[in-house]
Structures are given as C-alpha cells and as structure tokens.
Design an enzyme around this catalytic site. Structure first.
Site, PDB file in Angstrom:
ATOM      1  CG  ASP A 105       4.329   2.116   7.747  1.00 39.56           C
ATOM      2  OD1 ASP A 105       4.415   1.359   6.527  1.00 39.56           O
ATOM      3  OD2 ASP A 105       5.225   1.952   8.709  1.00 39.56           O
ATOM      4  N   GLY A 106       1.791   1.692   6.044  1.00 43.04           N
ATOM      5  CA  GLY A 106       0.721   0.424   6.029  1.00 43.04           C
ATOM      6  C   GLY A 106       0.680  -0.329   7.193  1.00 43.04           C
ATOM      7  N   GLY A 145       4.464  -5.339  10.589  1.00 43.92           N
ATOM      8  CA  GLY A 145       5.675  -6.399  10.634  1.00 43.92           C
ATOM      9  C   GLY A 145       5.377  -7.526   9.571  1.00 43.92           C
ATOM     10  N   GLY A 146       4.320  -7.467   9.012  1.00 38.95           N
ATOM     11  CA  GLY A 146       4.213  -8.518   7.702  1.00 38.95           C
ATOM     12  C   GLY A 146       5.193  -8.580   6.839  1.00 38.95           C
ATOM     13  N   GLY A 147       5.618  -7.424   6.596  1.00 40.10           N
ATOM     14  CA  GLY A 147       6.778  -7.531   5.651  1.00 40.10           C
ATOM     15  C   GLY A 147       8.328  -7.421   6.332  1.00 40.10           C
ATOM     16  CB  THR A 191      -0.954   0.080   1.275  1.00 39.44           C
ATOM     17  OG1 THR A 191      -1.784  -1.406   1.397  1.00 39.44           O
ATOM     18  CG2 THR A 191      -1.992   1.022   0.978  1.00 39.44           C
ATOM     19  CD  GLU A 201       6.666  -1.341   8.785  1.00 34.77           C
ATOM     20  OE1 GLU A 201       6.450  -1.178   7.425  1.00 34.77           O
ATOM     21  OE2 GLU A 201       6.352  -2.007   9.547  1.00 34.77           O
TER      22      GLU A 201
END
Ligand code: 5RP
Length: 222
Positions: free
Chosen positions: A80-81, A94-96, A28, A102
């Site tokens: 941020d996403g 923190g999925g990425g 995103t 972040e």
C-alpha cells in the site's frame, strides 16, 4: 511520478505464486497494481483483496481475481501507499480517504510493504493532516468534540460537497502539526463517539520501498 512508479513496480518482486494479496490505494499503488496485472496475465496464481472501490475497479480491468475481505482469513502480503512516515515506520494514511479498508486489510496481513516517493519520509509525522473517518450521523457534534480537544478538524470536501468514503462515511482532517503525541491522540480519539477509524498506522509495516531520483531504496523494519 517516476519515483512512485519505480517504488510500486519494485514491490511486486516480493509476490510469490499462490499468495493472497492486499492491494493498496492511491497513485503509487496504481503502478504496483498494473504490475500485478502483468503477473496474472503471465499465469501467476494470485488472488487479491482491494482496499478501495477505485482499486477494485482497476483490478477488475486487469483481470486480477478478487476476494472480499470476508472471504479471507489471512492475507499473505499487503502492499500500500502512505502519506507520511517516520524512521520507526509510524505512518499517516488516508489522504485518498481509504484508511478504514486499508487498515482492515493491513491488520489481516502476515507481511506489509509500504511504497512511496521520498517526499513521504519525514523526521516527525503530523504535518500531513491526520484523516479520521467519522459517522455522518451527528457529525457536527463529532466535529465539535474534535475541536474541543484542540484537534483542529476540517471536514473533507470534494468538488464543493462533503467527501463520502467507500463506506458511506465522512472524513475529518485533523490539522495538529508536528511532532504529534501518538498515544495521546489515539487515546483522545478513542473516546470520541462518532470517530470510526484513525489514519495512524503504528507497528504495521515490515518493509518500505522508496523511489528516489537515484533509484529505489528498500528499508527493512528496525
Ligand atoms: C489512501 C491512502 C494512500 O495509501 C495514500 O494517500 C497514498 O498516496 P499516494 O497517492 O501518494 O501513493 O492512504 O487513503
């Protein structure tokens, strides 16, 4: 993808000339960063701190002037996403794998906007496994401590190998289930040596922008 695109692109409307931005990470944030690149190309005076190496690479390709985290005292606006968020804006990120940077960037920001598609909005967080960044040194003991506290950790892998964060650390994804008791989880995790940062982002966000099939929704903090 369209929901993420409209949310990401809407967020740039909050950017003002002269701002120092926090540039988030993920699919995103990608749409937001591309639009920031357009603002820079049109001559807007913006500088940015990237929250991951992949965001840094994209920002460089788009000629967005970058600053390191240690070159700034404050960030004007962080966009941020998010992976999962409840109506009080308690979020899992923190999925990425970029949660550490972040969070550090968000902590410095005067204003935080999270952008997302509507699947991210939930009644209770906890279904998305909670990422925690752990130190490689002694990681098997850290995983054991997480298991002993019934946090069901799974060491994150990528292409069959241990996933390594931009900071050279590992990620344990905690399969806790919803609803999670935020205070208890944070207290437990704070007491486990080897846990460096937790993907729980509490009391950080001022506004969320949600892409839906009917258009974009902006929701302010209660
Ligand atoms: C990376 C994150 C991202 O912000 C999150 O994963 C974003 O998800 P998406 O790609 O769906 O925008 O926390 O660590």
């Amino acid at each position: 993808m369209e929901q993420k695109k409209i949310a990401g692109e809407k967020a740039v409307e909050y950017i003002k000339d002269g701002m120092i931005l926090g540039l988030g990470s993920g699919s995103t944030a990608y749409y937001m960063i591309r639009k920031v690149g357009e603002l820079v190309a049109k001559g807007m005076n913006i500088k940015a701190v990237a929250t991951s190496k992949s965001t840094e690479k994209l920002a460089k390709e788009l000629n967005i002037p970058l600053l390191s985290i240690d070159e700034v005292e404050k960030i004007d606006l962080d966009i941020d996403g998010v992976d999962e968020i409840d109506s009080d804006f308690n979020a899992v990120k923190g999925g990425g794998g970029a949660l550490f940077r972040e969070k550090m960037v968000a902590n410095l920001a005067k204003e935080v906007i999270w952008i997302m598609d509507e699947s991210k909005l939930v009644d209770y967080i906890g279904e998305f496994p909670l990422p925690v960044e752990i130190l490689p040194y002694g990681y098997k003991h850290t995983l054991k401590a997480l298991r002993d506290n019934f946090l069901n950790p799974v060491l994150r892998l990528k292409d069959g190998k241990t996933f390594v964060t931009d900071n050279g650390n590992y990620i344990a994804d905690l399969h806790i289930g919803k609803p999670i008791n935020i205070n208890n989880i944070l207290k437990t995790l704070n007491n486990i040596t080897g846990v460096l940062e937790v993907g729980l982002f509490i009391n950080m966000c001022d506004r969320i922008i949600v892409g839906t099939d009917k258009g974009v929704k902006v929701i302010e903090k209660k």
